[in-house]
Scaffold this motif. Structure first.
Motif, short mmCIF file in Angstrom:
data_model
loop_
_atom_site.label_atom_id
_atom_site.label_comp_id
_atom_site.label_asym_id
_atom_site.label_seq_id
_atom_site.Cartn_x
_atom_site.Cartn_y
_atom_site.Cartn_z
N THR A 60 -54.54 -38.91 -3.68
CA THR A 60 -55.26 -40.03 -4.30
C THR A 60 -56.75 -39.78 -4.20
OG1 THR A 60 -55.69 -42.41 -4.22
CG2 THR A 60 -55.18 -41.37 -2.12
N ILE A 89 -52.80 -46.85 -5.16
CA ILE A 89 -52.91 -45.70 -4.24
C ILE A 89 -51.52 -45.17 -3.88
CG2 ILE A 89 -53.55 -45.11 -1.85
CD1 ILE A 89 -55.99 -47.09 -2.33
N SER A 114 -58.77 -42.25 -4.02
CA SER A 114 -59.32 -43.40 -3.29
C SER A 114 -59.61 -43.01 -1.85
CB SER A 114 -58.33 -44.57 -3.32
OG SER A 114 -58.05 -44.91 -4.65
#
Ligand SMILES: Cc1cc2nc3c(=O)[nH]c(=O)nc-3n(C[C@H](O)[C@H](O)[C@H](O)COP(=O)(O)OP(=O)(O)OC[C@H]3O[C@@H](n4cnc5c(N)ncnc54)[C@H](O)[C@@H]3O)c2cc1C
Length: 375
Positions: free
Chosen positions: A362, A352, A364
């Motif tokens: 990112t 990340i 994520s």
């Protein structure tokens, strides 16, 4: 003068992973550390770390854990080393307690497999364990432990193979932004980098003070007890275990070598003013509390100590991490305040931080870990 694409301050648990992912992505990267990781002076030492998916702390961590499991498997494959041991994790506590209720909530929300054990069934299935009254057990088989120093060592070796530079025993005393570059000062070097990643562990208290999130440092104790019985060994398929009791939360690992069974208390701990005040000295009250747990819940284990270590937790006010990009300093990214449960995520957090430093974003789901939640 070299200007790096990225400089990473702190290459311990998370920073070693960030360094690897950055180097692998093709970035020109340098990692700096005040010591020589893997070392035993911060938060990432003491042989083993628990990894589990049905996360009692909050279900929002589960997608990050899926990423982390994948990351550890990739590290094992790239390094050709065994780092993750899927012994299963058995969590024991009252049905309405933080641990059991939290595990069930995460497992239900994310369809994770867990096996339930009544109070009577625990001792039959796991000889040598005596659960407190009114406690039940939940076993997650897709869980176990990581070898902590070996993971860091593997990441650092691979990072160097991918072209990363490292400066160890090189504390960064100050950093500043000049034009569009970060300038880092150590005793012996001045480093220039376009992006800065800070993974300073307990030193984040100073390194990221301008986030204005109070970080509390806890000195935590680890114990290895001599073991004479087969039940508590990895050879007997004994799992990692965590007990929520009225006296505290205790956890431990199956015996994996001659040092015996490793045990610790997760709650409590001695508050210290800063990482500089850390020491390896024993905490007698903590040791007595862990011994009392052994005598009650693992009565066949000896309380003869074979090894002791002290380590630091860096706690945020809500015990959830701080991960993201700095709200005011562009090009500065961090993972901090891992609150005593962050190592299992290091493989994902490194990826990340690499995404943030190389692309500015990112995929994520880290929004719930933004420091903005405190403002
Ligand atoms: C006793 C104990 C048990 C734990 N058990 C678990 C567990 O079972 N499962 C789990 O997931 N997590 C667990 N944790 C938490 C987990 O280990 C930590 O959250 C994680 O390892 C922290 O990694 P880090 O990279 O933030 O810190 P560290 O690994 O300490 O790395 C920080 C690095 O920054 C360096 N540094 C700091 N300041 C500077 C500077 N100015 N210049 C250069 N370098 C600097 C330090 O030298 C250090 O190497 C446990 C922690 C402890 C203490």
């Amino acid at each position: 003068m070299t200007t790096y694409d990225v400089a990473v301050i702190g290459i311990g648990g998370v920073g070693s992973s960030a360094l690897y992912h950055l180097a692998k992505s093709g970035a020109r990267v340098i990692g700096l550390d005040r010591f020589a990781p893997p070392h035993s002076l911060g938060s990432s030492h003491g042989q083993t770390r628990v990894i589990r998916m049905a996360y009692f702390e909050h279900p929002d961590y589960v997608p990050l854990l899926r990423q982390a499991y994948q990351g550890w498997a990739e590290l094992e494959s790239a390094s050709e080393r065994s780092l993750y041991f899927p012994t299963g994790v058995l969590q024991i506590g009252p049905e309405s307690g933080e641990v059991i209720a939290g595990v069930r909530k995460s497992a239900e929300q994310h369809q994770l497999a867990i096996d339930s054990f009544s109070h009577e069934e625990i001792s039959k299935a796991f000889p040598g364990l005596v659960p407190p009254e009114n406690c039940v057990g939940l076993l997650e088989r897709n869980a176990g432990y990581l070898l902590v120093s070996e993971c860091i060592d593997a990441y650092l070796k691979l990072a160097v193979q991918h072209g990363a530079e490292m400066a160890t025993n090189c504390p960064v005393h100050a950093w500043d932004k000049e034009a569009d570059e970060y300038v880092l000062q150590s005793d012996t070097r001045t480093i220039h980098a376009k992006q800065l990643v800070i993974c300073g562990g307990a030193w984040a208290q100073q390194l990221l003070a301008d986030l204005n999130v109070p970080l509390t440092i806890l000195r935590k104790q680890l114990y290895w007890f001599e073991n004479q019985v087969p039940h508590y060994t990895s050879g007997a398929s004994f799992p990692v275990f965590l007990f929520e009791t009225v006296g505290g939360i205790y956890y431990g690992f199956p015996q994996i070598d001659a040092q015996g069974v490793k045990l610790a208390r997760h709650d409590g701990g001695e508050t210290i003013a800063s990482a500089q005040a850390h020491s390896q000295s024993e905490d007698i009250a903590d040791r007595q509390s862990v011994e009392a747990f052994v005598q009650t819940c693992m009565p066949q284990l000896s309380t003869n100590l074979t090894r002791h270590a002290a380590c630091m937790y860096t706690m945020t006010p809500d015990q959830h991490f701080l991960v993201g990009s700095h709200p005011e300093q562009s090009g500065l990214h961090f993972a901090a305040g891992l609150s005593g449960h962050g190592f299992k995520f290091a493989s994902a957090l490194g990826q990340i931080l690499c995404d943030l430093a190389t692309t500015g974003q990112t995929a994520s789901p880290i929004g719930f870990l933004s420091p903005n939640r405190f403002s």
